[in-house]
Design an enzyme around this catalytic site. Structure first.
Site, PDB file in Angstrom:
ATOM      1  N   HIS A   9       0.826  -1.205   0.000  1.00 35.77           N
ATOM      2  CA  HIS A   9       0.000   0.000   0.000  1.00 35.77           C
ATOM      3  C   HIS A   9       0.865   1.262   0.000  1.00 35.77           C
ATOM      4  O   HIS A   9       1.590   1.514   0.958  1.00 35.77           O
ATOM      5  CB  HIS A   9      -0.885  -0.027   1.244  1.00 35.77           C
ATOM      6  N   HIS A  51      -1.693  10.981  -2.000  1.00 36.31           N
ATOM      7  CA  HIS A  51      -2.990  10.467  -1.563  1.00 36.31           C
ATOM      8  C   HIS A  51      -3.977  11.579  -1.249  1.00 36.31           C
ATOM      9  O   HIS A  51      -5.100  11.598  -1.740  1.00 36.31           O
ATOM     10  CB  HIS A  51      -2.821   9.572  -0.330  1.00 36.31           C
TER      11      HIS A  51
END
Length: 277
Positions: A9, A51
């Site tokens: 991730h 992000h």
């Protein structure tokens, strides 16, 4: 392969800050099957691996990614996600790219730079790309992504190349519209409809969508483990995020999920009985 595919991730963030080349290299070194990145488009149309909508939590700068040009983003130092109000890099602004010659150390990571690394050793690690929405750029994000995949040789005749018997790249998004756009622009690219907090009937409606896979959160699976079997019965793969606890690693293995996205790829690989290379 024993158990699900292991996806690091935002890179392996136990070894380096998220969305840095060092994190992605560490993921490859520990044996992750694939890596995940989030992409946003800058004001001047460049895809960057960031992000959050705002950069204040992962850099010493301020502002919204879509409102800043790449040149402006490159003035700031990107690194570990800040935990409190006081930032460790307060006042440490980079005035020119040449001030930071090591691309892994502080410079915002563009998708092109990540692609340079991923394609340098083809077949080593696959790539899962999440497009972030909503954004002022809307459709342009997926269009730019498809163009990038073509330029780096990962997409030919609207189908991705295969590494180790699987597509080298896949697209993910919480936006149903973005997933449909990707299916239209590049029908052969696998797509993952990410699912957050949805009511049980609503999330099962998503099993009839165009995506080739669904991506529920680990919290959703804890409360609704039958969702995995229902998804498989509908012909969908199940890609679960973010699997960090040991108990959750056992849960996704036992439920037979296809992909586990984790911040701790080394630990998950060990839990699955897979030795690091």
């Amino acid at each position: 392969m024993t158990g699900p595919e292991v996806v690091a991730h935002r890179g392996s963030t136990t070894g380096a800050p998220e969305h840095t080349l060092a994190a992605y290299r560490h993921a490859a070194e520990v044996g992750a099957d694939a890596v995940e990145c989030d992409i946003r488009m800058t004001r001047d149309g460049v895809l960057v691996c960031v992000h959050d909508r705002q950069i204040k939590h992962t850099s010493n700068g301020q502002g919204i990614v879509s409102a800043l040009q790449l040149e402006e983003l490159e003035r700031f130092h990107f690194g570990p996600r800040r935990a409190g109000r006081r930032h460790r890099w307060a006042g440490d602004e980079i005035t020119a790219v040449t001030d930071e010659p090591d691309l892994e150390n502080g410079l915002v990571l563009t998708l092109d730079r990540l692609m340079d690394y991923i394609t340098a050793t083809p077949g080593t690690v696959r790539l899962a790309i999440e497009t972030k929405h909503p954004t002022r750029h809307a459709r342009k994000v997926e269009e730019a992504l498809v163009d990038c995949l073509r330029r780096f040789g990962l997409l030919g005749n609207r189908r991705p190349v295969e590494w180790a018997g699987k597509p080298a790249v896949r697209m993910m998004s919480f936006s149903q519209l973005a997933v449909r756009r990707m299916a239209e622009l590049a029908p052969g690219v696998p797509t993952v409809q990410l699912i957050g907090k949805r009511l049980r009937p609503v999330r099962r409606e998503l099993l009839h969508g165009a995506a080739t896979a669904v991506g529920p959160s680990i919290g959703l699976l804890r409360s609704d483990p039958e969702f995995v079997a229902d998804a498989h019965a509908a012909g969908k793969e199940v890609h679960v995020w973010t699997v960090n606890r040991t108990a959750d690693m056992d849960l996704v293995r036992d439920l037979g999920v296809d992909v586990a996205i984790t911040d701790r790829p080394e630990h998950l690989l060990g839990r699955l009985g897979r030795d690091a290379p």
